[in-house]
Design an enzyme around this catalytic site. Structure first.
Site, short mmCIF file in Angstrom:
data_model
loop_
_atom_site.label_atom_id
_atom_site.label_comp_id
_atom_site.label_asym_id
_atom_site.label_seq_id
_atom_site.Cartn_x
_atom_site.Cartn_y
_atom_site.Cartn_z
N GLY A 164 13.86 -11.05 49.71
CA GLY A 164 12.47 -12.12 50.20
C GLY A 164 12.56 -13.49 49.31
O GLY A 164 11.91 -14.30 49.69
N ASP A 165 13.13 -13.57 48.20
CA ASP A 165 13.14 -14.69 47.62
C ASP A 165 14.69 -15.03 46.82
O ASP A 165 14.43 -15.11 45.36
CB ASP A 165 12.10 -14.98 46.36
CG ASP A 165 11.69 -16.11 45.80
OD1 ASP A 165 12.54 -17.23 46.00
OD2 ASP A 165 11.08 -16.36 44.72
N LEU A 166 15.50 -14.85 47.49
CA LEU A 166 16.89 -14.53 46.89
C LEU A 166 17.70 -15.93 46.74
O LEU A 166 18.78 -16.01 47.18
CB LEU A 166 17.82 -13.62 47.83
CG LEU A 166 19.07 -13.05 47.19
CD1 LEU A 166 18.60 -12.26 45.80
CD2 LEU A 166 19.72 -12.19 48.13
#
Length: 287
Positions: A191-193
Site C-alpha cells: 500500500g505504500d511501497l
C-alpha cells in the site's frame, strides 16, 4: 519511550538509541535487558490509530509467509515495537527474492478492494495523510471514491489544485472503468511501497511501514517506479516469472501513481500537484 517498550515487551530496557530518518514517527533501536535488540517507533498523537493500523498491516503481510516482514512484538496507543533488522547493501539475489515474494503476496488476496487488514481500522494513514479503507465491489469504484477524489477535494480546498486541474482528475475518475485494464481479483497490497519502505537486509529485502489494504496489484509496482528503487528491473522480472502482469501494465503506471502524487501534493505543495495532473493526462492519453 523506554517505559512503553518495557510495558509492551515485558522486559527491562538496557539502552535506547535514536535512529535517523522517518517523517511520521521517531524511531529507536532498543536493547532489552536480555540483550535482544528491537525496533520501536513513537507515532504522533495527531495520528490516532496509526500504530494499530501499522501493526495490523505488518501481521497481515506476514501471514502468507512469502515476504520478509519484521515481527510485531506489540503496540500501544502511540508506540509500535517490532523486530530490528540490520541494514545491508541491495543485492540482485535479494531483489529477485523480493519480486517473487511480492507476486505471491499479491496472490494471497484480500476480501475486497478497500478492505483493511484483519483487526485494522478503516481510518488508517499513509505517511502523514489519512487514508480510508472502505470495501467496494470493484477497483475503479474504490480507487475513485477512496483514493483519488478525497485528495482532489482537499487539494482544491487548500488551494493546491486549481479548478481546471481538478477537472482533469475528475475525468480520470469518470473513465476508470475503461482505463483500469483487465479485471483483477483484490490483491493483498503493501500500500505504500516506495523505495524507502523496502529495507535491504542481509540476503533479503524486508517490507516495512505498510499501509496495507485490498487493492490492485499494479499499485504496488507503480509505487516502486515512482521514486525509483535499487534493482527495480530484477524485482519486476522475478515478479513476472511467478505472476505475469496484464498486458499494458506499464501504460497504467501513471494511473496508479495518481494517489501517492496527490497525497504528496496536499502534504508538501504544488510541485506534486503538477506531477499529478501530468500523470492524469498520461493515463487518459494511454487509453
Amino acid at each position: 519511550m523506554a517505559d512503553e517498550v518495557a510495558r509492551i515487551t515485558g522486559r527491562g530496557v538496557a539502552e535506547t538509541r535514536r535512529l535517523s530518518g522517518g517523517d511520521t514517527a521517531a524511531a529507536f533501536a532498543v536493547r532489552l535487558d536480555d540483550g535482544t535488540e528491537v525496533f520501536a517507533k513513537s507515532t504522533s498523537p495527531s495520528m490516532p490509530g496509526a500504530a494499530a493500523a501499522e501493526a495490523a498491516s505488518l501481521r497481515w503481510l506476514a501471514e502468507p509467509g512469502v515476504v520478509a516482514v519484521p515481527e510485531v512484538f506489540g503496540e500501544g496507543e502511540n508506540c509500535l515495537v517490532t523486530e530490528h533488522v540490520a541494514t545491508a547493501p541491495p543485492s540482485a539475489r535479494a531483489a529477485e527474492e523480493l519480486g517473487r515474494g511480492l507476486a505471491r503476496l499479491h496472490a494471497a488476496g484480500a476480501p475486497a478492494f478497500g478492505s483493511p487488514p484483519p483487526g485494522g481500522p478503516a481510518d488508517a494513514w499513509i505517511g502523514l495523510a489519512p487514508m480510508r479503507n472502505e470495501p467496494e465491489e470493484d477497483w475503479p469504484a474504490f480507487y475513485a471514491r477512496h483514493r483519488v477524489q478525497p485528495y482532489v477535494h482537499r487539494g482544491v480546498d487548500e488551494g493546491v489544485l486549481s479548478a481546471e486541474s481538478a477537472k482533469v482528475l475528475d475525468q480520470v475518475c469518470e473513465s476508470l472503468a475503461e482505463l483500469a485494464g483487465p479485471a483483477e481479483p483484490p490483491a493483498r497490497l503493501h500500500g505504500d511501497l516506495w523505495s524507502g519502505n523496502v529495507h535491504w537486509g542481509r540476503d533479503r529485502a524486508w517490507l516495512i511501514d505498510p499501509a496495507a489494504h485490498g487493492g490492485h496489484r499494479e499499485t504496488d509496482l507503480a509505487m516502486l517506479h515512482l521514486f525509483g528503487s535499487p534493482q527495480l528491473d530484477r524485482i519486476v522480472e522475478a515478479y513476472s516469472e511467478v505472476h505475469p502482469l496484464a498486458e499494458g501494465w506499464r501504460d497504467r503506471i501513471a494511473l496508479h501513481q495518481l494517489f501517492p502524487l496527490l497525497v504528496h501534493a496536499v502534504l508538501f505543495g504544488g510541485g506534486y500537484a503538477v506531477q499529478a495532473v501530468q500523470a492524469a493526462r498520461r493515463a487518459l492519453a494511454s487509453h
